[in-house]
Design an enzyme around this catalytic site. Structure first.
Site, PDB file in Angstrom:
ATOM      1  N   HIS A 157      51.438  46.408  56.488  1.00 45.48           N
ATOM      2  CA  HIS A 157      50.571  45.590  57.337  1.00 45.48           C
ATOM      3  C   HIS A 157      50.135  46.310  58.606  1.00 45.48           C
ATOM      4  O   HIS A 157      49.206  45.856  59.279  1.00 45.48           O
ATOM      5  CB  HIS A 157      51.280  44.291  57.702  1.00 45.48           C
ATOM      6  CG  HIS A 157      51.454  43.364  56.539  1.00 45.48           C
ATOM      7  ND1 HIS A 157      50.587  42.346  56.252  1.00 45.48           N
ATOM      8  CD2 HIS A 157      52.405  43.316  55.566  1.00 45.48           C
ATOM      9  CE1 HIS A 157      50.979  41.699  55.168  1.00 45.48           C
ATOM     10  NE2 HIS A 157      52.087  42.270  54.734  1.00 45.48           N
ATOM     11  N   ASP A 365      45.635  48.748  65.352  1.00 48.56           N
ATOM     12  CA  ASP A 365      46.108  47.527  64.691  1.00 48.56           C
ATOM     13  C   ASP A 365      45.873  47.646  63.196  1.00 48.56           C
ATOM     14  O   ASP A 365      44.839  48.185  62.769  1.00 48.56           O
ATOM     15  CB  ASP A 365      45.361  46.300  65.229  1.00 48.56           C
ATOM     16  CG  ASP A 365      46.251  45.078  65.339  1.00 48.56           C
ATOM     17  OD1 ASP A 365      47.311  45.055  64.692  1.00 48.56           O
ATOM     18  OD2 ASP A 365      45.883  44.148  66.078  1.00 48.56           O
TER      19      ASP A 365
END
Length: 466
Positions: A157, A365
């Site tokens: 992730h 991110d």
């Protein structure tokens, strides 16, 4: 249909804590489990004096969760240590903050082994196992050592860093080799997948016999990018809830004759919060005629308080927010509200809906679902503008946002001015393009793409052909 076993560090099915309180990832995983049935396995979030491997199993709202408690030493070495003091900063390009301690690595290996020993008896012959995130990279290796031959997939992730960054990790080859015990490894974007491929090819002496397949360490591995999305339909439902409506009305009343700029992030050095604060300060300094037209709200719930780097950034942000209000506030107006508090998803939906600008500026991110939730919350007839870091994984999909370099306060200030001044026709045009992506590449598309690819993996190879 095969059962699906989801494995993650923490287990937070919506039915256990209330759907409005959990994050986008928990919603995504719960949706996958409801579709394919199966089990969600991981840490309970609790510690005990001595690890026993005792499972607590509960089924709520169609999701079965099996959780296990860890020892205090496991929490310190595995979670606070290797996961969040070593891998998290490294994978987010903060090698200056990465702590390399052999004890952390030993705890990381020990917990993955304990997870495997606890999970293995629950796995049936045809189950698909889907492991999530950087906490559990060695899990497949430990399961294979126990004789588990099922198809096992891994999804990261967070970003996978460039090989020049990744090789600063002591024992980087062993961690990468553990990835090859999976049958399929998925990344958020093609950029992260390519970074992993470059490491395998140029550092591990591997090869790429065909696109999407790597060979190294005596194994063959499928890799691909699977960008995660939100449950757009569920989020639309939240927007009409009483709490969302009340929060939207509250924020609209608080910003009468002003434009609301909103940021929502866990308090973390990877989120670019200091740079964002400085960018807003620069905007106020450069645009004195617009100061009273804007209110910025930054919501940043505190996390990982026992990690020193998080304590330090909280202190710096407290000082910055005070400085901004001290410099620019008037007797009847403050330009900046900084809140270290968690809000429910339906409340956040209302806040997003009231905002003229969504400010999402992480330095790095994996994906960033806040950006997609902001888009989904907008009024189609009068939408707000998304300002998005080009270093967020979402930037690869949300190209009609105002993409900026989050390291530059000047770019943030310029983008704020442009967003606040943007004509309605341009805002509507940009929003339609963004919302089309949010709807099309949603959580269901992500889930089906990964599970479909894992299902399609042929019987596992025990060794490479010559």
């Amino acid at each position: 249909m095969s059962r699906l076993i989801v494995v993650s560090n923490r287990v937070n099915p919506p039915g256990h804590v209330g759907e409005e309180a959990v994050g986008g990832l928990a919603m995504a995983l719960a949706a996958a489990l409801r579709e394919y049935s199966g089990l969600w396995f991981g840490w309970s979030g609790k510690t005990v004096p001595v690890f026993s491997g005792e499972l607590a199993i509960q089924t709520i709202d169609g999701v079965t969760a099996a959780v296990v408690d860890l020892e205090e030493a496991d929490l310190d070495e595995y979670y606070n240590g290797y996961a969040n003091k070593t891998l998290w900063p490294l994978f987010h390009y903060r090698t200056d903050l990465a702590a390399y301690d052999r004890v952390y690595g030993e705890g990381y290996s020990r917990v993955n082994r304990r997870f495997a020993e606890t999970l293995a008896p629950l796995i049936e012959a045809d189950d698909l196992v889907w492991v999530h995130d950087y906490h559990l990279i060695p899990l497949a290796r430990e399961l294979r050592a126990l004789g588990v031959k099922n198809r096992i997939g891994f999804f990261l992730h967070v970003p996978w860093p460039a090989r020049q960054v990744y090789t600063t990790l002591p024992g980087h080859a062993l961690l990468a080799q553990a990835m090859f015990e999976y049958d399929l490894v998925g990344f958020q974007t093609a950029e992260y997948s390519q970074a992993f491929e470059e490491y395998v090819l140029y550092e591990a002496g591997g090869s790429e016999p065909e696109p999407g397949r790597l060979q190294a360490f005596g194994r063959s591995l499928r890799v691909g990018s699977f960008p995660i999305g939100i449950d757009a339909e569920d989020f639309a439902r939240l927007l009409t809830s009483p709490k969302a409506r009340r929060m939207r009305d509250l924020m609209s009343a608080a910003t009468v004759f002003r434009h609301l700029v909103v940021g929502v992030d866990r308090l973390d050095y990877s989120k670019g919060l200091e740079e964002r604060f400085l960018g807003f300060e620069r905007f106020l300094a450069d645009n004195p005629d617009m100061r009273r037209e804007v209110l910025m709200l930054q919501i940043a719930p505190v996390s990982r308080e026992s990690v020193e780097a998080y304590q330090e950034i909280r202190g710096r942000l407290d000082a910055l927010s005070g400085r901004i209000n001290g410099e620019f506030a008037d007797v009847d107006w403050n330009p900046f509200r900084y809140v270290n508090k968690n809000y429910r998803r339906d409340e956040l939906a209302g806040i997003y809906g009231a905002a003229r600008v969504g400010l999402v500026t992480p330095l790095r991110d994996g994906m960033n679902l806040v950006s997609k939730e902001f888009v989904a919350a907008q009024n189609p007839e009068d939408p707000g503008v998304l300002i998005l870091s080009r270093f967020a994984g979402a930037a690869q999909q949300l190209r009609h946002a105002l993409l900026i370099n989050p390291n530059s306060p000047e770019e943030i200030a310029d983008a704020l001015k442009r967003a606040i001044s943007m004509e309605k026709a341009e805002r509507v045009r940009r929003w339609h393009a963004l919302f089309d992506n949010v709807q099309r590449d949603d959580v269901t598309a992500w889930r089906d793409a990964f599970v479909g690819a894992l299902t399609g993996v042929k019987e596992r190879r025990t060794a490479l052909a010559s």
